[in-house]
Write a protein that holds these residues in place. Structure first.
Motif, mmCIF file in Angstrom:
data_model
loop_
_atom_site.group_PDB
_atom_site.id
_atom_site.type_symbol
_atom_site.label_atom_id
_atom_site.label_comp_id
_atom_site.label_asym_id
_atom_site.label_seq_id
_atom_site.Cartn_x
_atom_site.Cartn_y
_atom_site.Cartn_z
ATOM 1 N N GLU A 181 0.834 -1.215 0.000
ATOM 2 C CA GLU A 181 0.000 0.000 0.000
ATOM 3 C C GLU A 181 0.867 1.262 0.000
ATOM 4 O O GLU A 181 0.556 2.238 -0.697
ATOM 5 N N PHE A 185 1.495 2.075 -3.975
ATOM 6 C CA PHE A 185 0.321 2.905 -4.242
ATOM 7 C C PHE A 185 0.412 4.322 -3.674
ATOM 8 O O PHE A 185 -0.531 5.091 -3.834
ATOM 9 N N THR A 186 1.467 4.647 -2.982
ATOM 10 C CA THR A 186 1.507 5.969 -2.357
ATOM 11 C C THR A 186 2.843 6.689 -2.601
ATOM 12 O O THR A 186 2.882 7.748 -3.247
ATOM 13 N N TYR A 189 4.370 8.713 -5.660
ATOM 14 C CA TYR A 189 3.600 9.864 -6.145
ATOM 15 C C TYR A 189 3.726 11.070 -5.224
ATOM 16 O O TYR A 189 3.012 12.057 -5.360
ATOM 17 N N ARG A 190 4.617 10.961 -4.254
ATOM 18 C CA ARG A 190 4.819 12.071 -3.319
ATOM 19 C C ARG A 190 6.303 12.113 -2.954
ATOM 20 O O ARG A 190 7.055 11.194 -3.274
ATOM 21 N N ASP A 211 3.085 15.810 -9.559
ATOM 22 C CA ASP A 211 2.160 16.926 -9.782
ATOM 23 C C ASP A 211 0.971 16.528 -10.660
ATOM 24 O O ASP A 211 0.156 17.379 -11.024
ATOM 25 N N MET A 213 -2.323 15.161 -11.139
ATOM 26 C CA MET A 213 -3.486 14.823 -10.304
ATOM 27 C C MET A 213 -4.361 13.743 -10.930
ATOM 28 O O MET A 213 -5.017 12.983 -10.213
ATOM 29 N N GLU A 214 -4.393 13.660 -12.268
ATOM 30 C CA GLU A 214 -5.149 12.563 -12.886
ATOM 31 C C GLU A 214 -4.523 11.221 -12.485
ATOM 32 O O GLU A 214 -5.226 10.248 -12.205
ATOM 33 N N HIS A 216 -2.810 10.728 -9.775
ATOM 34 C CA HIS A 216 -3.039 10.506 -8.342
ATOM 35 C C HIS A 216 -4.444 9.962 -8.070
ATOM 36 O O HIS A 216 -4.632 9.134 -7.171
ATOM 37 N N VAL A 217 -5.408 10.426 -8.830
ATOM 38 C CA VAL A 217 -6.749 9.847 -8.696
ATOM 39 C C VAL A 217 -6.717 8.382 -9.118
ATOM 40 O O VAL A 217 -7.247 7.503 -8.430
ATOM 41 N N ILE A 219 -4.180 6.211 -9.233
ATOM 42 C CA ILE A 219 -3.459 5.331 -8.308
ATOM 43 C C ILE A 219 -4.255 5.169 -7.011
ATOM 44 O O ILE A 219 -4.248 4.087 -6.393
ATOM 45 N N SER A 220 -4.990 6.203 -6.615
ATOM 46 C CA SER A 220 -5.780 6.091 -5.377
ATOM 47 C C SER A 220 -6.959 5.139 -5.557
ATOM 48 O O SER A 220 -7.322 4.402 -4.628
ATOM 49 N N ARG A 221 -7.542 5.146 -6.744
ATOM 50 C CA ARG A 221 -8.617 4.170 -6.998
ATOM 51 C C ARG A 221 -8.056 2.753 -6.982
ATOM 52 O O ARG A 221 -8.682 1.824 -6.456
ATOM 53 N N LYS A 223 -5.426 1.786 -5.343
ATOM 54 C CA LYS A 223 -5.090 1.474 -3.949
ATOM 55 C C LYS A 223 -6.330 1.003 -3.187
ATOM 56 O O LYS A 223 -6.287 0.002 -2.459
ATOM 57 N N LEU A 224 -7.421 1.717 -3.359
ATOM 58 C CA LEU A 224 -8.656 1.325 -2.688
ATOM 59 C C LEU A 224 -9.099 -0.058 -3.156
ATOM 60 O O LEU A 224 -9.546 -0.891 -2.358
ATOM 61 N N TYR B 326 -7.086 7.204 -0.511
ATOM 62 C CA TYR B 326 -6.965 8.597 -0.972
ATOM 63 C C TYR B 326 -6.048 9.425 -0.054
ATOM 64 O O TYR B 326 -6.487 10.383 0.590
ATOM 65 N N LEU B 330 -1.139 13.141 -1.567
ATOM 66 C CA LEU B 330 -1.234 13.034 -3.028
ATOM 67 C C LEU B 330 -2.160 14.106 -3.614
ATOM 68 O O LEU B 330 -2.270 14.228 -4.842
ATOM 69 N N PHE B 331 -2.839 14.848 -2.747
ATOM 70 C CA PHE B 331 -3.770 15.857 -3.242
ATOM 71 C C PHE B 331 -3.495 17.196 -2.571
ATOM 72 O O PHE B 331 -4.399 17.882 -2.097
ATOM 73 N N LYS B 335 -4.787 22.700 -6.639
ATOM 74 C CA LYS B 335 -5.127 21.792 -7.732
ATOM 75 C C LYS B 335 -5.492 20.415 -7.182
ATOM 76 O O LYS B 335 -6.473 19.789 -7.606
ATOM 77 N N ARG B 339 -9.124 18.518 -7.370
ATOM 78 C CA ARG B 339 -9.260 17.209 -8.018
ATOM 79 C C ARG B 339 -9.831 16.192 -7.046
ATOM 80 O O ARG B 339 -10.651 15.338 -7.431
#
Lengths: 428, 428
Positions: A181, A185-186, A189-190, A211, A213-214, A216-217, A219-221, A223-224, B326, B330-331, B335, B339
């Motif tokens: 995780e 998945f994290t 991206y940071r 940077d 954000m598409e 990041h969305v 990868i977060s989906r 991850k969930l 989430y 990452l957010f 921006k 998102r």
């Protein structure tokens, strides 16, 4: 699983020799005097001790979990119970996909230790891929391994009660899930201390992913989905470093990340690691085009892995559907059979979309996260390495953000082929 | 959970009196001489014994699980462990949504027995709805109950390890899940001995559902989601017979079906039961239009339940997101915040689609399956009853097969309103 840590001890060479000598079956299998057994520590993974023990007659492999992450050290503790989950998973895999995992000879839960068949002359598949070796059996074997393990542990094959109990039996392996995780998945991206990449060439790309954000969305989906979609018992770490091969044999090892999760995570892991071998290949060329046949084979194998997996999974669904999902009485008659057939295809399409997304996640983590792979790492020229990596990332970014736009596996290999000679802009 | 069945015994009146008299706190709460306590068995549910005990000072409710399904008899055994899961769930709900469940006074796991606050003068909400009562607090209370229970047990609020342990803690309640899997997601769509419907009027409709392959695909997808999407700790049976109300209070009872499942199943249960109350209403009219205000209130309540649930859930996500899903880093920045806000809306839209589908499943099972509800059953004229039921089924069929076409809750209530006076073709 709580462990009686008091009785755990790390078995180095002498203690291991005594331990094995105390088990008649294993001692007989090794043969000769215990004092003459050759014991070598060979663990090159990230987490455990691995010994090869050879006697006059034969050999065994011994794996012992350490109470911390070997790659990082004692500052990162990790439960020994993972050896228990690995043993559970390996036992299950041995039943479901006989001949595709090493034979289990002994397990000691307190010592977090497992004795297994010594795989010889198998090598870690990833090493073979770096060397440009081809494995003609691989697509057939790994697709069988995945189709059978994923199908038979899913709601398509198991009664719901048994499935719920099986999920619970692996729930305690959450420390290993947490590694995935975080590291897959994290962190990539940071800004994270453990991240690294081929600097300074990929500095700009690393920053752009942080940077994006598409992305990041997406990868977060994923991850969930990884956390909350217990579709089947996963291997959980099914990359080409967890597979041992000869030209005629395939053995899957190291299922210590096993848990109930989304099927696409395992399938995506295999595809991602083949795709990375493909993109790394140019970096290993000494003369232009010398690895062309290897690269052609890799992409064909990507296609075959998915198509054979899909075909075998669907075959099992047609013939072995003893689970509570999609009850057959609801699809009686010709009309029902036709509709169920179409639904099975739709199910595989959803699984393919998941697979594409997870493959992308497995790629990006190997280029920007903590754990890299030798496919790229052994490219000595860092600029060449960065170019190979940037190509892989470009494909992965598209696969993650627009996973559903990849309708077939040929869409994936086609996109990879187009990037074979693409020249990325590097930061220097 | 295995039970030491040897120590279990059914407590009828005398034994129950002695048992309660042995607990000083409860005896004091009842007041007076135990011999003078009035004990009445009032269980009208499908599974358990329920006693109301009243003393000189106050009263308590006592619920004891039977080792079989009360509605069917000893031929259908059911584990007593469900009382343990109910107790676990009730304890959790009491923390997460204080004041919206009865206070727990005592639990005995061996006896599968729980003593709770006596809810007076509350009545089962379904009875009030049949009588045309309105409950102005209901939308606010139930939306709070669902938003807090679902959010705080999800990956949005819990660390992944804690979530996996929580899933495992409820995995053993699979016998109760199996009832749902069979009675809601399977039997109404096939010939099954326990099915019944308002015959002969709905014979044709029942046959058409059994032959409706689009519907069978849709219900099978929902069944799979029910089995393999542990998003949050569900009540698991959140219909208007599991809710006790006064005009100013709402109390949710009977969470023995609790398990980790898809959030839309609970939300859909509430909406479905309100929609059934709406369609049943015409059948309870003595003069045309006399229940118009009630019906208007029901549809407004449907809209408020969803919109308030959604608003509160999103508020919690904004302010209490301590889970591993989430990840906020990452957010970062404007921006990222924008998102993430859009993604939360997309998440709620997916949850709404699930809710619409599950609401449809909960409706159809009450009209063609084993367990019916008094909203329809108390319509004495079977032709009138069949007409109300056929309207509900028409809406449900659309909601299940084209769930995603219902974009907003107003799409649902609008469709319901259009069917208020629709005249179905009945079989006779």
């Amino acid at each position: 699983m709580t462990q009686g840590r008091g009785d755990y001890r790390i078995l180095q060479e002498a203690a291991l020799r005594d331990y094995l000598a105390g088990m008649p079956d294993i001692a007989a299998q090794l043969g000769g005097e215990p004092a003459a057994w050759a014991i070598t520590e060979v663990g090159d993974g990230n987490l455990n001790l691995v010994f090869i023990v050879k006697g006059a007659r034969g050999g065994v492999a011994v794996k012992q979990a350490l109470p911390y992450v070997r790659l990082v050290g004692e500052s990162w503790p990790l439960p020994l119970s993972r050896a228990h989950y690995e043993y559970l998973a390996l036992s299950r895999q041995a039943k479901l996909a006989p001949g595709l995992v090493p034979a289990l000879l002994h397990h000691n839960e307190t010592l977090a230790l497992t004795v297994m068949e010594l795989l010889e002359p198998h090598i870690i598949m990833r090493k073979g891929l770096v060397a440009g070796m081809r494995y003609p059996r691989f697509a057939d074997d790994i697709s069988t391994f995945m189709a059978r393990n994923l199908f038979f542990t899913s709601d398509l094959a198991l009664p719901a009660a048994e499935k719920k109990e099986a999920i619970a039996a692996f729930a305690g392996n959450h420390a290993l899930c947490k590694i995935t995780e975080d590291l897959i998945f994290t962190d990539p991206y940071r800004i994270a201390e453990q991240n690294r990449w081929t600097a300074p060439y990929l500095d700009g790309l690393a920053a752009s992913l942080r940077d994006d954000m598409e992305l990041h969305v997406a990868i977060s989906r994923l991850k969930l989905k990884f956390m909350a979609s217990p579709e089947a018992l996963l291997h959980g770490d099914l990359h080409t470093g967890s597979i041992m091969v000869t030209e005629s044999q395939t053995r899957v090892i190291d299922p210590e990340f096993a848990f109930y999760g989304p099927m696409g995570f395992d399938v995506g892991a295999v595809l991602a690691n083949l795709l990375m071998a493909y993109f790394a290949s140019a970096g290993h060329e000494r003369a232009a085009g010398e690895r062309h046949e290897f690269e052609t084979w890799v992409l064909e194998t990507v296609e075959q892995v998915w198509s054979e997996f899909s075909r075998k999974f669907l075959d099992l669904w047609r013939t072995e559907a003893s689970g509570d999902a999609y009850p057959l009485p609801l699809f009686a008659g010709d009309k029902g059979a036709a509709r169920l057939k179409a639904e099975r295809q739709a199910y595989m399409q959803r699984l393919f979309t998941d697979t594409v997304g997870f493959a992308a996640a497995k790629t990006i983590r190997r280029i920007f996260g903590l754990a890299h792979n030798i496919d790229f790492e052994l490219i000595e020229d860092p600029r060449k390495r960065a170019i190979s990596e940037a190509r892989a990332v470009r494909l992965a970014r598209g696969m993650m953000v627009e996973a559903a736009a990849f309708r077939t596996i040929a869409d994936v290999t086609g996109a990879a082929r187009k990037l074979r000679d693409w020249q990325p802009e590097l930061s220097v």
